[in-house]
Scaffold this active site. Structure first.
Site, PDB file in Angstrom:
ATOM      1  N   LYS A   1      31.339  29.720 -65.631  1.00  0.00           N
ATOM      2  CA  LYS A   1      30.790  29.256 -66.918  1.00  0.00           C
ATOM      3  C   LYS A   1      31.472  27.975 -67.380  1.00  0.00           C
ATOM      4  CE  LYS A   1      31.954  32.998 -69.276  1.00  0.00           C
ATOM      5  NZ  LYS A   1      32.492  34.008 -68.376  1.00  0.00           N
TER       6      LYS A   1
ATOM      7  N   ARG B   1      29.648  38.241 -76.508  1.00  0.00           N
ATOM      8  CA  ARG B   1      30.092  39.121 -75.438  1.00  0.00           C
ATOM      9  C   ARG B   1      29.831  40.592 -75.768  1.00  0.00           C
ATOM     10  NH1 ARG B   1      34.454  35.432 -73.187  1.00  0.00           N
ATOM     11  NH2 ARG B   1      34.946  36.218 -71.116  1.00  0.00           N
TER      12      ARG B   1
ATOM     13  N   ARG C   1      42.282  30.424 -59.517  1.00  0.00           N
ATOM     14  CA  ARG C   1      41.990  29.441 -60.571  1.00  0.00           C
ATOM     15  C   ARG C   1      43.289  28.936 -61.203  1.00  0.00           C
ATOM     16  NH1 ARG C   1      37.791  31.035 -65.213  1.00  0.00           N
ATOM     17  NH2 ARG C   1      39.052  32.901 -65.396  1.00  0.00           N
TER      18      ARG C   1
ATOM     19  N   ARG D   1      46.381  31.109 -65.600  1.00  0.00           N
ATOM     20  CA  ARG D   1      46.237  31.854 -66.855  1.00  0.00           C
ATOM     21  C   ARG D   1      46.844  33.239 -66.735  1.00  0.00           C
ATOM     22  NH1 ARG D   1      40.035  31.378 -68.379  1.00  0.00           N
ATOM     23  NH2 ARG D   1      40.396  33.589 -68.681  1.00  0.00           N
TER      24      ARG D   1
ATOM     25  N   ARG E   1      39.112  43.145 -67.067  1.00  0.00           N
ATOM     26  CA  ARG E   1      38.137  42.267 -67.720  1.00  0.00           C
ATOM     27  C   ARG E   1      36.740  42.535 -67.172  1.00  0.00           C
ATOM     28  NH1 ARG E   1      39.053  36.276 -67.438  1.00  0.00           N
ATOM     29  NH2 ARG E   1      40.401  36.553 -65.657  1.00  0.00           N
TER      30      ARG E   1
HETATM   31  P1  ADP Z   1      36.563  33.708 -68.336  1.00  0.00           P
HETATM   32  O1  ADP Z   1      36.414  32.230 -68.286  1.00  0.00           O
HETATM   33  O2  ADP Z   1      37.365  34.238 -67.196  1.00  0.00           O
HETATM   34  O3  ADP Z   1      35.269  34.427 -68.497  1.00  0.00           O
HETATM   35  P2  ADP Z   1      37.420  33.400 -71.089  1.00  0.00           P
HETATM   36  O4  ADP Z   1      38.333  32.244 -71.079  1.00  0.00           O
HETATM   37  O5  ADP Z   1      36.019  33.164 -71.519  1.00  0.00           O
HETATM   38  O6  ADP Z   1      37.439  34.063 -69.627  1.00  0.00           O
HETATM   39  O7  ADP Z   1      38.016  34.589 -72.008  1.00  0.00           O
HETATM   40  C1  ADP Z   1      39.341  35.012 -71.884  1.00  0.00           C
HETATM   41  C2  ADP Z   1      39.610  36.203 -72.806  1.00  0.00           C
HETATM   42  O8  ADP Z   1      39.432  35.815 -74.180  1.00  0.00           O
HETATM   43  C3  ADP Z   1      38.683  37.418 -72.650  1.00  0.00           C
HETATM   44  O9  ADP Z   1      39.085  38.262 -71.596  1.00  0.00           O
HETATM   45  C4  ADP Z   1      38.856  38.085 -74.036  1.00  0.00           C
HETATM   46  O10 ADP Z   1      40.080  38.756 -74.145  1.00  0.00           O
HETATM   47  C5  ADP Z   1      38.892  36.889 -74.967  1.00  0.00           C
HETATM   48  N1  ADP Z   1      37.535  36.503 -75.438  1.00  0.00           N
HETATM   49  C6  ADP Z   1      36.897  35.340 -75.182  1.00  0.00           C
HETATM   50  N2  ADP Z   1      35.677  35.318 -75.751  1.00  0.00           N
HETATM   51  C7  ADP Z   1      35.534  36.510 -76.393  1.00  0.00           C
HETATM   52  C8  ADP Z   1      34.478  37.109 -77.156  1.00  0.00           C
HETATM   53  N3  ADP Z   1      33.311  36.484 -77.383  1.00  0.00           N
HETATM   54  N4  ADP Z   1      34.682  38.366 -77.646  1.00  0.00           N
HETATM   55  C9  ADP Z   1      35.825  39.017 -77.438  1.00  0.00           C
HETATM   56  N5  ADP Z   1      36.856  38.518 -76.736  1.00  0.00           N
HETATM   57  C10 ADP Z   1      36.724  37.281 -76.208  1.00  0.00           C
END
Ligand code: ADP
Length: 217
Positions: free
Chosen positions: A14, A89, A128, A163, A174
């Site tokens: 994404k 989400r 990553r 990260r 996750r």
């Molecule tokens: P990735 O790029 O691996 O999908 P993100 O950087 O988008 O991960 O998100 C990292 C973490 O931040 C998630 O695992 C969660 O803990 C938190 N997070 C991000 N966006 C949301 C959301 N919309 N609702 C709840 N938690 C979120």
């Protein structure tokens, strides 16, 4: 420009696709993960609440995320279209977001679901590396996503980091959280008739080409 929502498991690409689309079309890019990591870095109250949840692979509470989104989508860089990368989400987030769009008289746009199997996503998460300053995403083992100089950001010269939640153990948590709480959004948006599916390919350029097709349809 149509607003875009990315719906995909962790590490599906994404963030990388968002960077490419932002460059091509000038979209505003809203990554809730990046916004949260900024709060953690600042040591704000919200950041303190989010940090342990993120490290454990759990979602941050809906109310906190909605506050972040409300403040962010009214910024000028979002006037001509924006990409939501990591939001909504949960079903609650999606419903509240619908209300917010009505209030602001904005369009939902298109929801792009990125199809990827768990093994491939896990491989990507574990290799990553990211820039803690600008958020740019790299991958140690991909020729096209490696930094020019090992361990250093091409754009800002900062030392790249892994990260805290990109370990195998946290990735699994996750992924489970995604299946349970985020996957129901697939049907939610399908019913609205706004869902498009693309595949995550080995090369980011192939995935990018598919994304362009569904955006320009
Ligand atoms: P990735 O790029 O691996 O999908 P993100 O950087 O988008 O991960 O998100 C990292 C973490 O931040 C998630 O695992 C969660 O803990 C938190 N997070 C991000 N966006 C949301 C959301 N919309 N609702 C709840 N938690 C979120």
């Amino acid at each position: 420009m149509k607003n875009i929502i990315f719906l995909a498991p962790p590490a599906a690409g994404k963030g990388t696709l968002s960077e490419m689309l932002q460059e091509k079309y000038g979209y505003g890019h809203i990554s809730t993960g990046d916004l949260l990591r900024e709060e953690v870095k600042k040591g704000s109250l919200l950041g303190k609440e989010a940090e342990s949840l993120m490290k454990a692979g759990k979602f941050v509470p809906d109310e906190l995320i909605l506050k972040l989104i409300k403040n962010r989508i009214v910024k000028p860089d979002c006037n001509n279209g924006y990409i939501l990368d990591g939001f909504p989400r949960t079903i609650v987030q999606a419903e509240k977001y619908d209300e917010l769009l009505k209030e602001l008289n904005k369009d939902l746009g298109v929801v792009i679901y990125i199809e990827i199997d768990k093994e491939m996503a896990m491989r990507r998460a574990c290799s990553r590396i990211t820039c803690p300053k600008c958020g740019r995403i790299y991958n140690k083992y991909s020729n096209e996503m490696k930094p020019k100089k090992e361990g250093i950001c091409d754009d800002c010269g900062e030392k790249l980091i892994q990260r805290a939640d990109d370990s195998e153990e946290t990735f699994n948590k996750r992924f489970d959280e995604y299946i349970e709480k985020t996957m129901p959004l697939y049907d939610y948006y399908k019913k609205k008739g706004v869902l498009k599916t693309i595949k995550a390919y080995e090369s980011k350029y192939d995935t990018f080409d598919e994304a362009i097709k569904v955006i320009e349809e």
